[in-house]
Write a protein that holds these residues in place. Sequence first.
Motif, PDB file in Angstrom:
ATOM      1  N   VAL A 128     -40.527   3.525 -15.494  1.00  0.00           N
ATOM      2  CA  VAL A 128     -39.729   2.608 -16.305  1.00  0.00           C
ATOM      3  C   VAL A 128     -39.754   1.234 -15.641  1.00  0.00           C
ATOM      4  O   VAL A 128     -39.134   1.039 -14.601  1.00  0.00           O
ATOM      5  N   SER A 129     -40.472   0.313 -16.233  1.00  0.00           N
ATOM      6  CA  SER A 129     -40.538  -1.024 -15.646  1.00  0.00           C
ATOM      7  C   SER A 129     -39.216  -1.747 -15.857  1.00  0.00           C
ATOM      8  O   SER A 129     -38.690  -1.781 -16.967  1.00  0.00           O
ATOM      9  N   PRO A 130     -38.666  -2.331 -14.799  1.00  0.00           N
ATOM     10  CA  PRO A 130     -37.372  -3.011 -14.943  1.00  0.00           C
ATOM     11  C   PRO A 130     -37.443  -4.327 -15.697  1.00  0.00           C
ATOM     12  O   PRO A 130     -36.418  -4.883 -16.063  1.00  0.00           O
ATOM     13  N   THR A 131     -38.650  -4.820 -15.942  1.00  0.00           N
ATOM     14  CA  THR A 131     -38.744  -6.152 -16.532  1.00  0.00           C
ATOM     15  C   THR A 131     -38.982  -6.140 -18.036  1.00  0.00           C
ATOM     16  O   THR A 131     -38.997  -7.183 -18.663  1.00  0.00           O
ATOM     17  N   THR A 132     -39.173  -4.965 -18.608  1.00  0.00           N
ATOM     18  CA  THR A 132     -39.396  -4.958 -20.059  1.00  0.00           C
ATOM     19  C   THR A 132     -38.120  -5.350 -20.791  1.00  0.00           C
ATOM     20  O   THR A 132     -37.009  -5.100 -20.288  1.00  0.00           O
ATOM     21  N   ARG A 135     -35.730  -2.401 -21.109  1.00  0.00           N
ATOM     22  CA  ARG A 135     -34.985  -2.022 -19.915  1.00  0.00           C
ATOM     23  C   ARG A 135     -33.922  -3.059 -19.598  1.00  0.00           C
ATOM     24  O   ARG A 135     -32.836  -2.727 -19.136  1.00  0.00           O
ATOM     25  N   GLN A 136     -34.238  -4.338 -19.845  1.00  0.00           N
ATOM     26  CA  GLN A 136     -33.235  -5.369 -19.586  1.00  0.00           C
ATOM     27  C   GLN A 136     -32.054  -5.205 -20.532  1.00  0.00           C
ATOM     28  O   GLN A 136     -30.904  -5.410 -20.144  1.00  0.00           O
ATOM     29  N   ASP A 139     -30.130  -2.322 -19.093  1.00  0.00           N
ATOM     30  CA  ASP A 139     -29.454  -2.700 -17.844  1.00  0.00           C
ATOM     31  C   ASP A 139     -28.232  -3.566 -18.103  1.00  0.00           C
ATOM     32  O   ASP A 139     -27.275  -3.538 -17.343  1.00  0.00           O
ATOM     33  N   THR A 174     -27.576   1.467 -24.748  1.00  0.00           N
ATOM     34  CA  THR A 174     -28.339   1.576 -23.504  1.00  0.00           C
ATOM     35  C   THR A 174     -29.303   2.753 -23.585  1.00  0.00           C
ATOM     36  O   THR A 174     -30.407   2.693 -23.049  1.00  0.00           O
ATOM     37  N   ASP A 178     -33.560   3.357 -23.638  1.00  0.00           N
ATOM     38  CA  ASP A 178     -34.075   4.127 -22.507  1.00  0.00           C
ATOM     39  C   ASP A 178     -35.327   4.866 -22.960  1.00  0.00           C
ATOM     40  O   ASP A 178     -35.260   5.764 -23.796  1.00  0.00           O
TER      41      ASP A 178
END
Lengths: 236, 109, 113
Positions: A128-132, A135-136, A139, A174, A178
């Motif tokens: 799971v890339s945190p920058t997509t 995902r943002q 988050d 959220t 996911d």
Amino acid sequence: MLKVEVWRGTRQGRFQSFDVPRREHQTILDVVTEIQREQDATLAYRFACRVGMCGSCAMTVNGRPRWTCRTRVAEVVGRDNRLRLEPLPNFTVVKDLAVEMTGFFDKWRDAKGYFEPGGHAGEGFAVVSPTTPQRQAADAGIECIGCGICYAACDVVAWEPDYLGPAALNRAWTLVNDVRDAGNAERMAAVAAASGCQACHVHMNCTEFCPKGLAPTYAIAGLKRETIARALGRRN
Amino acid sequence: MSAALFIAQRATAAILAFAVAGHLATIVYAVRGGLTAAEVLARTRHNGWFLAFYALFVIAAAIHAPIGLRNVVREWSSWRGRSLDYALAAFCALLVVMGLAAALALYAA
Amino acid sequence: MMRASHQQPGYLAALLHRLSGLALAIFLPLHFLALATVLRGADALDTFLAVTRHPAVKLAELALVTALALHMALGLRVLAVEFLPWRERTMAAVSLCLGAACAVGLVFLLNSP
């Protein structure tokens, strides 16, 4: 000396007055605790961590829903030294300052605000890339600790008893974002039903009062857009 | 509110944004120097564009208003359920009939 | 004491949006009825328009035009929050909507005799 009016009873009840010495760096939780331990042991209230991590201590302080452990007396009490403590609105009152949280979490469940692993759980690590953007978006809302302040502040919760409410919908959003979750078809059906995300009228009290700075309004807006996209057949 | 009503509400809102902007501009222009029937009719009589614009306006408003009222009544009173939905559907029909009748009357005068 | 959730600009916006919508929903059938007087001839419409020159009616017209502009402006704000990647500063956004609606009302007032 603080003049503290504390709600006693259930939704039927009355205010009881206490005098509590005003001290430096005092929090509202300090005040309530002092009353219960030294003046009236029959007072019912909740707290746990006392450091702003659990959300148990939420109540209405001078008309505004807050965490008592993170609210300094100096923040909310003026020179008149008057403090008024009430249970959170939109909840059934168990006793005095403690409210019944079951309905709140039932709506969380009804909104499918829980992770659905699907059939492929345990097959390996999900990347799971945190920058997509997805995902943002997730988050931005995952820090919710279920304190109930947004639910207490929401006018639509007050006006529409079945409305799922900002916390449950924020959590649902959220999970919609996911990439590991396999339950979004059911989840969207749950939040797009009557009393789902469409009932939100963008008053934005939830976003205004969230002690963690979350913005359920925008999570709900995301659910609205997702509802429309699915209705127009733009999702599988 | 079901997803269909929500979408209808937001979609008609978008249509009405343009229609109302045009309507407000027309109002401000038309009331200059006073409003008379002759002036109104000079703009509307046998004007196909007028008819099309206001027919769309009427239908969008006739959908938008009852859905909004549904929320208000459900949230601020104890009336809800089938009877409310039927009453509002009737109000929608009323607005369509009255609005199209008015537009046609001004077109055909 | 008004509870804090009712002292926020977002609540004021929602309340004004709702009340203006109610007023417009009530007004709309009457508006159609008034226009339909032309079915009895242009003179019938003129007779009705003469009634609207009364100052009380002029005030009501101003209120309605402002209500329409207000309902639209606040509605556009809702659409922006819901569909655009826009993080609003609520106080500023609501003030802008109120200001724009009052401006439209003022323009109407200045243009009507």
